[in-house]
Design a protein around this motif. Structure first.
Motif, PDB file in Angstrom:
ATOM      1  N   ARG A  33     -34.383  89.545  89.725  1.00 35.70           N
ATOM      2  CA  ARG A  33     -34.096  89.952  88.347  1.00 35.70           C
ATOM      3  C   ARG A  33     -32.626  89.687  88.003  1.00 35.70           C
ATOM      4  O   ARG A  33     -32.301  89.249  86.898  1.00 35.70           O
ATOM      5  CB  ARG A  33     -34.402  91.424  88.148  1.00 35.70           C
ATOM      6  N   GLU A  34     -31.739  89.983  88.944  1.00 33.65           N
ATOM      7  CA  GLU A  34     -30.313  89.782  88.699  1.00 33.65           C
ATOM      8  C   GLU A  34     -29.985  88.298  88.551  1.00 33.65           C
ATOM      9  O   GLU A  34     -29.190  87.912  87.688  1.00 33.65           O
ATOM     10  CB  GLU A  34     -29.503  90.408  89.833  1.00 33.65           C
ATOM     11  N   VAL A  35     -30.586  87.472  89.404  1.00 33.75           N
ATOM     12  CA  VAL A  35     -30.378  86.027  89.302  1.00 33.75           C
ATOM     13  C   VAL A  35     -30.857  85.534  87.939  1.00 33.75           C
ATOM     14  O   VAL A  35     -30.164  84.776  87.252  1.00 33.75           O
ATOM     15  CB  VAL A  35     -31.134  85.279  90.424  1.00 33.75           C
ATOM     16  N   ASP A  36     -32.036  85.974  87.538  1.00 30.44           N
ATOM     17  CA  ASP A  36     -32.601  85.548  86.259  1.00 30.44           C
ATOM     18  C   ASP A  36     -31.713  85.968  85.086  1.00 30.44           C
ATOM     19  O   ASP A  36     -31.433  85.168  84.196  1.00 30.44           O
ATOM     20  CB  ASP A  36     -34.001  86.153  86.100  1.00 30.44           C
ATOM     21  N   SER A  37     -31.256  87.205  85.111  1.00 31.41           N
ATOM     22  CA  SER A  37     -30.433  87.718  84.008  1.00 31.41           C
ATOM     23  C   SER A  37     -29.060  87.056  83.965  1.00 31.41           C
ATOM     24  O   SER A  37     -28.637  86.539  82.924  1.00 31.41           O
ATOM     25  CB  SER A  37     -30.269  89.227  84.149  1.00 31.41           C
ATOM     26  N   ASP A  38     -28.367  87.052  85.103  1.00 26.45           N
ATOM     27  CA  ASP A  38     -26.995  86.525  85.142  1.00 26.45           C
ATOM     28  C   ASP A  38     -26.949  85.033  84.819  1.00 26.45           C
ATOM     29  O   ASP A  38     -26.088  84.582  84.042  1.00 26.45           O
ATOM     30  CB  ASP A  38     -26.373  86.766  86.516  1.00 26.45           C
ATOM     31  N   GLN A  39     -27.863  84.270  85.395  1.00 26.69           N
ATOM     32  CA  GLN A  39     -27.802  82.831  85.179  1.00 26.69           C
ATOM     33  C   GLN A  39     -28.305  82.442  83.786  1.00 26.69           C
ATOM     34  O   GLN A  39     -27.876  81.430  83.235  1.00 26.69           O
ATOM     35  CB  GLN A  39     -28.546  82.095  86.291  1.00 26.69           C
ATOM     36  N   SER A  40     -29.189  83.245  83.207  1.00 28.73           N
ATOM     37  CA  SER A  40     -29.608  82.995  81.821  1.00 28.73           C
ATOM     38  C   SER A  40     -28.429  83.164  80.875  1.00 28.73           C
ATOM     39  O   SER A  40     -28.228  82.370  79.946  1.00 28.73           O
ATOM     40  CB  SER A  40     -30.736  83.945  81.425  1.00 28.73           C
ATOM     41  N   ILE A  41     -27.632  84.202  81.114  1.00 29.66           N
ATOM     42  CA  ILE A  41     -26.441  84.444  80.292  1.00 29.66           C
ATOM     43  C   ILE A  41     -25.444  83.295  80.448  1.00 29.66           C
ATOM     44  O   ILE A  41     -24.865  82.807  79.471  1.00 29.66           O
ATOM     45  CB  ILE A  41     -25.789  85.785  80.678  1.00 29.66           C
ATOM     46  N   GLU A  42     -25.239  82.851  81.685  1.00 27.12           N
ATOM     47  CA  GLU A  42     -24.287  81.765  81.932  1.00 27.12           C
ATOM     48  C   GLU A  42     -24.768  80.450  81.322  1.00 27.12           C
ATOM     49  O   GLU A  42     -23.955  79.647  80.844  1.00 27.12           O
ATOM     50  CB  GLU A  42     -24.048  81.615  83.437  1.00 27.12           C
ATOM     51  N   ILE A  43     -26.064  80.227  81.311  1.00 25.07           N
ATOM     52  CA  ILE A  43     -26.603  79.012  80.693  1.00 25.07           C
ATOM     53  C   ILE A  43     -26.269  78.985  79.209  1.00 25.07           C
ATOM     54  O   ILE A  43     -25.833  77.949  78.675  1.00 25.07           O
ATOM     55  CB  ILE A  43     -28.133  78.925  80.896  1.00 25.07           C
ATOM     56  N   GLU A  44     -26.457  80.105  78.531  1.00 20.42           N
ATOM     57  CA  GLU A  44     -26.151  80.161  77.101  1.00 20.42           C
ATOM     58  C   GLU A  44     -24.662  79.919  76.845  1.00 20.42           C
ATOM     59  O   GLU A  44     -24.288  79.219  75.906  1.00 20.42           O
ATOM     60  CB  GLU A  44     -26.575  81.516  76.535  1.00 20.42           C
ATOM     61  N   ARG A  45     -23.821  80.496  77.700  1.00 22.28           N
ATOM     62  CA  ARG A  45     -22.378  80.290  77.551  1.00 22.28           C
ATOM     63  C   ARG A  45     -22.022  78.821  77.761  1.00 22.28           C
ATOM     64  O   ARG A  45     -21.224  78.240  77.010  1.00 22.28           O
ATOM     65  CB  ARG A  45     -21.618  81.178  78.550  1.00 22.28           C
TER      66      ARG A  45
END
Length: 224
Positions: free
Chosen positions: A203-215
């Motif tokens: 879950r943490e990988v999914d959340s953190d990397q999704s945010i970084e992708i948008e950035r």
């Protein structure tokens, strides 16, 4: 997988464990939160011809968490070299760009993924499983995990400088992160992620990397 669905799955696992009298060892990592059984009603099947009974909160508190599965192991084994390549990419930033935003992003990725590699290595050690699996690979040889750079792509990034480097780094890191999200989806699709520790990490990988992708997409758009 939505949280509500995960709770339903956990509830079913809890029911089976109690009905069959199966005892499963708690294998969550030292820093992971304690397992909390679902709060939804769970019915324990009765003997043939006998009605079932709804388990109380006290009954549920005694239910051990699900064990890790082969899918969890393959996910962790594959994510370690996946993260390791991200560190190789961030190591190229110094001396190849003058973009302060890109430099800061690289530092954040480096710090977070180093910490996660340590967590994954500890996960494997605590479960006494090998640190590398048949799916693990990195640029140059072996089977590459989704989104990982080939040797040719890495060489191209290494040779780039300035604005060219910035665009290529962001493009390839977005793809790299998207590969990690694909690995998370594969974990749940193959029956993994029921164990609390592996579920939390995914879950943490999914959340953190999704945010970084948008950035990174925003940064890439700003570069024009």
């Amino acid at each position: 997988m939505p949280l509500s669905r995960r709770l339903v799955v956990s509830a079913v696992v809890a029911t089976v464990a109690l009905g069959a009298g199966v005892t499963v060892a708690l294998l969550a990592g030292g820093d992971d939160p304690p397992y909390r059984p679902p709060s939804s009603h769970v019915v324990q099947p009765g003997a043939p011809g006998q009605p079932g009974r709804t388990l109380s909160g006290e009954d549920l508190s005694k239910v051990p968490p699900p064990r890790f599965t082969a899918a969890d192991t393959l996910f962790i084994q594959g994510m370690i070299p996946h993260h390791a390549q991200a560190l190789e990419m961030t190591a190229l930033v110094s001396g190849r760009t003058t973009n302060p935003d890109l430099t800061l992003l690289a530092k954040r990725i480096d710090a977070s993924q180093r910490e996660e590699i340590t967590r994954m290595q500890r996960w494997l050690e605590e479960r006494d499983v090998p640190s590398a699996g048949p799916q693990a690979g990195h640029a140059g040889h072996g089977k590459l995990m989704p989104g990982m750079l080939t040797r040719e792509q890495f060489d191209q990034l290494e040779q780039a400088r300035g604005a060219e480097f910035d665009r290529l780094f962001l493009t390839l890191m977005i793809r790299h992160h998207e590969g990690a999200l694909a690995m998370v989806r594969e974990l749940y699709a193959t029956g993994g992620g029921l164990e609390p520790a592996s579920d939390q990490f995914a879950r943490e990988v999914d959340s953190d990397q999704s945010i970084e992708i948008e950035r990174m997409r925003q940064m890439l758009a700003e570069l024009g």
